[in-house]
Design an enzyme around this catalytic site. Structure first.
Site, PDB file in Angstrom:
ATOM      1  N   LYS A 120     104.676  98.629 -17.197  1.00  0.00           N
ATOM      2  CA  LYS A 120     104.879  98.003 -15.886  1.00  0.00           C
ATOM      3  C   LYS A 120     105.215  96.516 -15.985  1.00  0.00           C
ATOM      4  CE  LYS A 120      99.839  97.967 -15.208  1.00  0.00           C
ATOM      5  NZ  LYS A 120      99.538  98.969 -16.253  1.00  0.00           N
ATOM      6  N   THR A 121     104.633  95.804 -16.967  1.00  0.00           N
ATOM      7  CA  THR A 121     104.964  94.386 -17.112  1.00  0.00           C
ATOM      8  C   THR A 121     106.421  94.211 -17.503  1.00  0.00           C
ATOM      9  OG1 THR A 121     102.698  93.852 -17.769  1.00  0.00           O
ATOM     10  CG2 THR A 121     104.392  92.251 -18.319  1.00  0.00           C
ATOM     11  N   GLU A 140     104.183  93.550 -10.305  1.00  0.00           N
ATOM     12  CA  GLU A 140     103.500  94.459 -11.217  1.00  0.00           C
ATOM     13  C   GLU A 140     102.234  94.942 -10.508  1.00  0.00           C
ATOM     14  OE1 GLU A 140     101.188  94.263 -15.534  1.00  0.00           O
ATOM     15  OE2 GLU A 140     102.658  92.719 -14.995  1.00  0.00           O
TER      16      GLU A 140
END
Length: 449
Positions: A111-112, A155
């Site tokens: 996700k980052t 995020e």
């Protein structure tokens, strides 16, 4: 409005502070120690207190906390005693994004990087997005920005369930693999959290999920509303479109948008970051660009400008023809992906110093960690970085190395640095790996080399 952030120098909190300050709010914060993050906040006009004290908290401020802040914290305690408004970090972030099309990137892994890709690519494509990414962007740029466009990229952290505070127009789920069982208790509860997250979308909102991942594919089939799948395999049944990934070389793939109705589109993406898992991340970002009206070829070219985020296979230096990298991987799937991606670009041996993160995760996934780490040529596993957890008797790095072929347990990470440096040869690549203090070892290893 006034806001006071406890632990303002944390990666997730600093983004909130920057965004609130950019919106003209009065922002103060505190942290236990000074850091580059606290200094950056001070440079944009945020008042920062070093040390935790009840006197730091303005009685008129809304107090922002993360899940890491304990009830006994003096600043939180005084705020509660006064009846001040208490906001979780995610709630404050949602406030900062008011009025914008919210793009929430969730998943156990990736996700980052995916939110960072979107921040960079949408900026390159001219949308001037706002964003809050849990790491620095290429060149050390801040992971937070209030742009002039209509899009906000965030995020979305599932570790404590706080991603349920968002109402995204586009929800991306990169994968669903059991983790954070210290919070959720069971795998079923963890999976249900993603079902609830998908249900948080605005009316008509889009869910984009990875069809190559069993958990995300199951979510796509169970969720209601608009859904797109992406991956190297076939379209997930019941979804409205599929982004087909055809890998043609290292970091290169043809992406084809295949809707059930309407015109198809395709483009070739060439990434500057290694690993097939990065192509998966790029496919979800490309699909988001299409949803936002970006030309497919333009979005593909824009993704090629992404150079990675902080602590995601970040080069720390080279000494005596030995490269040293640092990576945030702290789950077996992430460890495996990082080592495989490293092997694609290095002809020498891969040496790893791995610091387990959380006693619960070490205990739950010791066997899986062992299998993933054995893909490297030499591995030192250190003691566990407990973070929010208290030590558990009998749980340490030896639980992992005892099941490995090439692993060695060295409790002290500084001794581990000395051992790995002594074994390195010209042409080798060393990776420090984990979500804790192991990130500090890069300069130390370079000095030892």
């Amino acid at each position: 409005m006034k806001f006071h952030l406890i632990g303002a120098g944390g990666v997730g909190m600093v983004a909130v502070a920057e965004l609130l300050a950019s919106r003209g709010q009065t922002v103060t914060g505190s942290d236990a120690t000074a850091s580059a993050n606290t200094q950056r906040l001070e440079s944009i006009g945020v008042t920062i207190f070093i040390g935790q004290d009840a006197g730091n908290v303005d009685p008129d401020a809304a107090v922002v906390i993360s899940s890491a802040i304990k009830p006994a914290n003096p600043e939180l305690a005084i705020a509660r005693a006064r009846g001040q408004r208490i906001l979780h970090r995610s709630e404050a972030l949602a406030l900062a994004a008011t009025g914008l099309d919210f793009i929430a990137v969730a998943g156990a892994h990736g996700k980052t990087t995916t939110s960072g890709m979107l921040a960079v690519a949408l900026t390159e494509a001219g949308l001037d997005p706002s964003y809050a990414v849990g790491s620095t962007l290429p060149g050390g740029a801040s992971g937070a920005k209030l742009g002039g466009g209509d899009v906000f990229v965030a995020e979305a952290d599932e570790s404590d369930g706080s991603f349920l505070n968002y109402t995204p127009a586009v929800a991306i789920v990169t994968n669903i693999e059991p983790d954070h069982l210290d919070h959720y208790g069971t795998e079923e509860a963890f999976q249900q959290a993603f079902v609830d997250f998908a249900a948080c979308r605005v009316r008509g909102g889009l869910l984009i999920g990875c069809g190559d991942d069993e958990g995300a594919a199951a979510l796509l089939q169970a969720a209601e509303g608009r859904r797109w799948s992406y991956g190297t395999g076939n379209q997930v049944p019941g979804t409205d479109a599929h982004i087909k990934i055809t890998i043609t070389g290292p970091g290169t793939a043809t992406l084809t948008f295949q809707p059930n109705r309407g015109p198809h589109a395709s483009a070739t993406v060439r990434l500057a970051v290694p690993g097939d898992h990065m192509l998966l991340n790029a496919a979800s970002a490309w699909a988001t660009g299409i949803e936002l009206g970006v030309d497919p070829e333009t979005m593909a070219r824009a993704l090629g400008t992404f150079r990675g985020t902080g602590r995601r296979f970040e080069k720390r230096g080279t000494k005596n023809s030995i490269d040293v990298y640092d990576d945030y991987a702290h789950h077996p799937t992430e460890v495996e992906a990082t080592i495989r991606a490293t092997a694609q670009q290095s002809e020498g041996r891969i040496l790893v110093v791995f610091q387990p993160h959380l006693y619960s995760r070490t205990q739950n996934f010791a066997r899986e960690f062992a299998k993933a780490l054995d893909l490297a040529d030499d591995v030192i596993v250190t003691g566990v970085y407990g973070a929010r957890e208290e030590p558990v008797e009998g749980v340490d790095g030896f639980l992992i190395t005892d099941q490995m072929v090439r692993g060695e347990f060295v409790e002290d990470m500084h001794e581990a640095a000395r051992v790995i440096a002594s074994r390195a040869q010209p042409g080798d690549l060393i990776v420090t790996m984990g979500a804790g203090s192991v990130t500090k070892l890069g300069p130390e290893i370079l000095d030892l080399l």
